[in-house]
Design a protein around this motif. Structure first.
Motif, short mmCIF file in Angstrom:
data_model
loop_
_atom_site.label_atom_id
_atom_site.label_comp_id
_atom_site.label_asym_id
_atom_site.label_seq_id
_atom_site.Cartn_x
_atom_site.Cartn_y
_atom_site.Cartn_z
N THR A 83 15.88 -4.74 -3.59
CA THR A 83 15.52 -3.75 -2.97
C THR A 83 14.50 -2.65 -2.75
N LEU A 84 14.75 -2.29 -1.91
CA LEU A 84 13.48 -0.58 -2.11
C LEU A 84 13.70 -0.03 -1.31
N SER A 85 13.93 0.97 -1.91
CA SER A 85 13.52 2.30 -1.21
C SER A 85 12.60 3.53 -1.80
N LEU A 114 12.73 -9.80 -1.64
CA LEU A 114 12.54 -8.94 -1.12
C LEU A 114 13.48 -8.61 0.31
N VAL A 115 15.12 -7.97 -0.22
CA VAL A 115 15.65 -8.10 1.05
C VAL A 115 16.74 -7.03 2.14
N GLY A 116 16.23 -5.76 1.24
CA GLY A 116 16.83 -4.37 2.29
C GLY A 116 16.11 -3.46 1.77
N GLY A 117 16.59 -2.29 1.47
CA GLY A 117 16.06 -1.25 1.79
C GLY A 117 15.91 -0.10 2.19
N THR A 129 15.79 -2.15 -6.71
CA THR A 129 16.81 -2.38 -7.27
C THR A 129 17.04 -3.89 -7.30
N ILE B 23 15.77 -8.43 5.49
CA ILE B 23 15.59 -7.22 6.19
C ILE B 23 16.32 -7.12 7.63
N ALA B 42 20.99 -0.28 0.52
CA ALA B 42 20.39 0.86 -0.33
C ALA B 42 20.00 2.22 1.09
N THR B 44 18.23 5.93 0.70
CA THR B 44 18.30 7.48 0.21
C THR B 44 18.74 8.59 0.63
#
Lengths: 344, 344
Positions: A83-85, A114-117, A129, B23, B42, B44
Motif C-alpha cells: 500500500t502507498l500513502s 499496489l492494492v491501496g493506500g 507498507t 484500489i 492505509a 494518513t
C-alpha cells in the motif's frame, strides 16, 4: 532518535497469539492462517530527510518501494502486495506520473501489486507498507546469530553514503557565487565530478536483495538490511541474538568508484558507518560457505565474508594490523540532520 | 484532489491473481491462504490538514487508528494487526506517550496488535496500516448496492464538521487582541460556548463502528464509511454499483448538540456534506429491516433509514416537501484547505 522511540512504543504494546514476531525486526511475522505466515514492513521517506530536495520523482518512487522490499529481503520473504500513502504539497499529475514510473518499475520486477493506500495534502512524504509471505519458521530474523557464524555482506558498502557526502560538500565561495557554473565542478576533490555520477545511483535507486534473501531463508541464521550503517545494523543483530561480532574493516567490499573518490580513512567510515546501501548482512555457519557462494553466483550478487560472530556482546572492528578501528565520525546519524538542499 | 490522483494510480497498476479487490474501496482484499482473506487499509493524518494544530496527542493517537478501523468496519472485517509510521519534528517522549495513550486505548478495545512501523524526522504525520480478516466472500464492498435497497446510516451525522465549523469561525477582533481571555468565549454565536465541548469529541475521537460492520457482513449489500461526507461517499457506492440513490435530507440523523448550535440550513449542509463522522452508510434489501434493527440494538448503535437505491446514476437529496435539496456549500472539501491553527 529512532530506536529510543521504538523501544518506548514496544514497551507498551500488547500482543496476540497470532503475532509470531512483533516490533523490533526488519518486519513483523503474522500467522494469517494455519501454515501461512505474512511478513509486514512499513517505511516512510520524507523529503529533505531520506532524499535530497530536488531528487527526481521516479527515483523517489523507486526508493520508497526499494527500502521496503529490502526489509522483506532481510526476512527472506517473497513480496506480494503493498500500500502507498502519499502526502503531496499539491496535486501534481506530472510529478505523480514520474513517481509511478519508478515505483511501478520496481513493483513489476518483483510482481508486487499496489492494492491501496491514500493521498493527502501535506509536505512531501511517502509511506509504504509491504506484505510478503514465508514458509512457517523460514523467516530470517535478527535473533538467530550464533557464536562461530561467519558474517557476510552483499554487494559493496558505502556508495550511497559516499554520494551523499559528495552532495553535501560545502560549495566553495567562487562556485556558489557563480550561478551559471556547474555547482559541483569546483568541489574540493578533483574526483567529485567523476565520482558522483557513479555513486549517486546507489543513493537514489538502491537494489533490494530480494532473490538473495529468499535463497538465504534456509541457509542463514540471522539477517538484517544495511540501512543505518553496517556496524549499527549488525549491533542490532548482536543485541537480539545475545552475541558479539568481530569485523575485519579491510574486508568490507568496496566499489571502484568509492575507492577513487575517497582516501582510506573516509572510505572505511563510509563503508562501516554509512547508511542507505540496502545490502544484506547475514550470519551463517562456516560449513555453509560453498552453498552461500553458489547462491551468490546464482543470484548475481557478490558476497563477502567480513567477520565472525563471537561470544559476548558488541561489535568490534579491526584493521589489517589487528588494531581496533573506530570510525572517524560516530556512525551514520541517519535522522540526525536533514539533508541540505541538493545542488542543481 | 484525492480521487483524481487515485484514479491516475489505479489506471497504471498491475494486479495479481490473489488480489480479490484492489484500489478503490475502503480497503483491499487479499487471498492470503485458501479460504482466508486479508483486508488491508492505509490512512494518513497530517497536522493542520486532518486535525487542527494543537490537538491533544492522545486524541491524535486515537483518531489515527480510528479512521483506519473505520475502513475495516466498512468492509465488515475483524481487525487484527496494525503498523504505525510516525513522522515527528523532534523526539518528544512526552508527546509520544500521550499519543500512545489514545492509540493503544483504542487498539486494546478492538484487540488490535501494533506489530511494526517506523519513526522518522519530519513534519508531524501519522500513517497507519490496519489488517483484518473476513470470511471469503463476506466482505462489504462498495459495488454491491442494488436498486430497491434501503439506505441506512449509523449514529448521527454532521457533528465532526459542526465542531470544525465552530473552531474555524473567525475570532472577533476584541477576543483576538486579548491574549488571556478564552478565545472562543466571544464567538459570533451565543451557542458556541456550549456546543463546542459537546461536538468536539466527535471530531477528535470518532468511534469506528467495528462491531456493527462485522454484523452487517451477512446483511448489507454495500457499505462505506462516512469520511468525506454522506453525499460524496454514497456517490462512490453508486458509481461502483452502477446505481443511483435518493436521500431524504430530513431523515438524516442529527444530534441535539448540532441542532442547538446551527440553523436548519447550516445543519443540513453539515449532515449531508460534512466529513469526519466515521459513521457507516450501507444499503440492504427491505426484507432485512428487522434483522438490521436488531443488530443496531445489539451493538448499541442507532440506525436510521435515510433513502433508497434506485436505477440510474447519481445521488439526489430531497427535503420533506419533495423539492430537490442542494448543499449551501459544495460538499466538504476535506483536503482543500488546511486547518487554521487551533485556538488555545
Amino acid at each position: 532518535m529512532e530506536f529510543d522511540l521504538i523501544d518506548r512504543i514496544r514497551a507498551r504494546v500488547a500482543s496476540r497469539d497470532d503475532v509470531v514476531l512483533g516490533i523490533g525486526d526488519d518486519a513483523a511475522i503474522l500467522e494469517v492462517a494455519p501454515g501461512r505466515q505474512l511478513v509486514v514492513a512499513a517505511d516512510t521517506l520524507n523529503a529533505g530527510v531520506h532524499f535530497p530536495h530536488g531528487t527526481a520523482a521516479a527515483d523517489i518512487g523507486w526508493k520508497a518501494l526499494a527500502v521496503n522490499l529490502s526489509d522483506l529481503a532481510a526476512m527472506g520473504a517473497e513480496p506480494a502486495w503493498c500500500t502507498l500513502s502519499l502526502s503531496l504539497p499539491e496535486a501534481d499529475a506530472e510529478w505523480l506520473d514520474g513517481f509511478l514510473d519508478g515505483f511501478l518499475e520496481l513493483a513489476g520486477a518483483h510482481r508486487v501489486a499496489l492494492v491501496g493506500g491514500d493521498t493527502t495534502r501535506g509536505p512531501l512524504s511517502i509511506g509504504v507498507t509491504v506484505h510478503g509471505l514465508v514458509e512457517p519458521g523460514g523467516a530470517l530474523r535478527r535473533d538467530g546469530a550464533r557464536a562461530g557464524d561467519d558474517i557476510w555482506v552483499s554487494g559493496t558498502l558505502g556508495d550511497a553514503a559516499g554520494a551523499l557526502a559528495l552532495l553535501q560538500r560545502p560549495e566553495p565561495v567562487v562556485a556558489a557565487a557563480c550561478e551559471a557554473g556547474p555547482v559541483l565542478a569546483a568541489g574540493p576533490a578533483d574526483a567529485t565530478d567523476e565520482a558522483l555520477p557513479r555513486l549517486r545511483p546507489r543513493l537514489d535507486r538502491p537494489t533490494p536483495r530480494v532473490q538473495l534473501g529468499r535463497g538465504l531463508a534456509g541457509l542463514a541464521h540471522a539477517a538484517v538490511d544495511v540501512s543505518d550503517g553496517l556496524l549499527a545494523d549488525l549491533a542490532h543483530v548482536c543485541r537480539a541474538s545475545g552475541v558479539g561480532a568481530g569485523i575485519d574493516i579491510d574486508a568490507l567490499p568496496c566499489s571502484a568508484a568509492l575507492r577513487d573518490a575517497f582516501d582510506e580513512g573516509e572510505r572505511r567510515s563510509l563503508q562501516a558507518g554509512g547508511g542507505d546501501d540496502y545490502e544484506l548482512c547475514f550470519t551463517a555457519p562456516a560449513d555453509r560457505r560453498e552453498r552461500i557462494e553458489a547462491l551468490g553466483a546464482a543470484t548475481g550478487v557478490a558476497l563477502a565474508r567480513v567477520g565472525r560472530v563471537v561470544d559476548g556482546a558488541g561489535v568490534v572492528a579491526r584493521d589489517r594490523s589487528g588494531a581496533p578501528w573506530t570510525p572517524g565520525r560516530a556512525g551514520y546519524a541517519h535522522f540526525a540532520e536533514p539533508f541540505a538542499p541538493a545542488p542543481g
